[in-house]
Design an enzyme around this catalytic site. Structure first.
Site, PDB file in Angstrom:
ATOM      1  N   ASP A  10      -4.704  16.655 -12.470  1.00 35.58           N
ATOM      2  CA  ASP A  10      -3.490  15.904 -12.491  1.00 35.58           C
ATOM      3  C   ASP A  10      -2.506  17.039 -11.853  1.00 35.58           C
ATOM      4  OD1 ASP A  10      -1.438  13.677 -12.925  1.00 35.58           O
ATOM      5  OD2 ASP A  10      -0.629  15.453 -14.097  1.00 35.58           O
TER       6      ASP A  10
ATOM      7  N   TYR B  96       6.070  19.908 -10.052  1.00 37.43           N
ATOM      8  CA  TYR B  96       5.480  21.044 -10.715  1.00 37.43           C
ATOM      9  C   TYR B  96       5.722  22.188  -9.806  1.00 37.43           C
ATOM     10  CZ  TYR B  96       3.466  17.441 -13.793  1.00 37.43           C
ATOM     11  OH  TYR B  96       3.398  16.213 -14.757  1.00 37.43           O
TER      12      TYR B  96
ATOM     13  N   LYS C  43       1.804  12.377  -7.994  1.00 36.05           N
ATOM     14  CA  LYS C  43       3.067  11.488  -8.433  1.00 36.05           C
ATOM     15  C   LYS C  43       4.089  11.326  -7.040  1.00 36.05           C
ATOM     16  CE  LYS C  43       2.086  13.239 -12.948  1.00 36.05           C
ATOM     17  NZ  LYS C  43       1.560  14.190 -12.763  1.00 36.05           N
TER      18      LYS C  43
END
Length: 344
Positions: free
Chosen positions: A51, A56, A82
């Site tokens: 993931d 990030y 995402k």
């Protein structure tokens, strides 16, 4: 259904999934080589679900994950990323620590849950990861906990058009599954009312310290036909490090209250009596509920990969779980892990 079964088979191939926030230098920098080595070690240890998110490290995690997976068999791997934040390159001088990430890439972050925003974010992620498709796509950080008074604005933006983009990507085969990656259950209930979802990455809401989802929420997710991926199983670290480190301890990203500290101290005492590492209990408990697909753990080094997989396989006696229930630390109706056979 065949593709969905194959996806969840890959997700559950190992006891944990690879949480990629640490690849984006969450709280502290790690070397590029260390990040790549962690990805390789995880794969060689059987981890098949990885993931990440644009947020990030402002793109750094996706780039490092893509590099780490580049020479590994793509058909064996499930990747999730995402949408909801767009990254814009900038020549401005930016702080070395931004939004909890040390030395992130020189991108600014812009919230956008619209149709066009989702589509652009998805294409940008493909480019950073160096792949032509992604298995799971989450809408990132919807909810009042993140957006406060702006929650309704961003949720309506998503409901009006962003969801349609995700649904089209799923229908076209560009992704296998769609969902939300969030820190609260209320927004998942809202989302299930406006569309059809396959899974939800839920951080920190089902742990040794919190079991509110047992009060109907997990049943609603199951009735929807979706699965849960558990994130934040250590509640910002307190269930991994304990309370005796001499350093400040955090719960849900904030300094832990005296009440939380007292509860953790009692869990630590019961773990000590049973000879069980608290981190092993926290990890195994979070993924024991039938609605759980797996648990994500941040794995920033090869050593941490080995340590985490050892925790996942640590034998825990049934009497330990009984003691947690008898002291009302976990709910009476909380499913507990099946006994793990000792390796002699």
């Amino acid at each position: 259904m065949g593709e969905a079964r194959d996806l969840w088979g890959r997700v559950r191939h190992a006891p944990v999934g690879f949480g990629g926030s640490v690849l984006g230098n969450l709280y502290q920098s790690i070397e590029e080589s260390e990040a790549i080595e962690a990805v390789h070690r995880a794969w060689h240890c059987g981890v098949r679900y990885f993931d990440t998110a644009p947020f990030y490290g402002m793109g750094l995690s996706e780039k490092r994950l893509g590099e780490g997976l580049r020479d590994l068999p793509r058909s064996d791997i499930a990747i999730s990323t995402k949408v909801g934040r767009l990254l814009d390159p900038t020549s401005e001088v930016l702080p070395q620590m931004r939004d909890g990430f040390a030395d992130p890439l020189p991108n600014t972050v812009r919230l956008d849950y619209s149709y066009d925003g989702v589509m652009r974010s998805f294409e940008d992620s493909l480019h950073r990861l160096g792949v032509d498709r992604i298995e799971i796509l989450y809408a990132h950080d919807l909810g009042a906990l993140t957006h406060g008074e702006m929650h309704l604005h961003y949720f309506e933006q998503f409901a009006d058009s962003g969801y349609r983009a995700m649904d089209e990507l799923r229908s076209s085969g560009a992704v296998d599954a769609i969902g939300l990656g969030v820190n609260e259950t209320a927004v998942i209930d809202q989302a299930m009312a406006i569309g059809s979802f396959d899974c939800f990455l839920l951080a920190g809401r089902y742990t040794l310290l919190e079991q509110d989802p047992l009060n109907g929420f997990f049943d609603r997710v199951a009735d929807h036909g979706a699965r849960i991926v558990a994130g934040g199983v250590y509640n910002s670290g307190i269930l991994a490090t304990g309370t005796g480190t001499g350093q400040p301890v955090y719960f849900n990203y904030e300094p832990a209250s005296s009440e939380v500290i007292a509860r953790v101290e009692r869990i630590e005492a019961l773990c000590s009596e049973a000879g069980v590492p608290m981190a092993a209990a926290a990890l195994q408990f979070a993924r024991a509920h039938p609605v759980m697909a797996t648990a994500l753990v941040g794995l920033g080094s090869a050593e941490l990969v080995d340590h985490t997989l050892a925790l996942a396989g640590t034998p825990i006696p049934e009497s330990f779980w009984a003691s947690l229930k008898s002291e009302h630390i976990i709910a009476d109706n909380a499913p507990v892990p099946a006994p793990v056979a000792r390796q002699d």
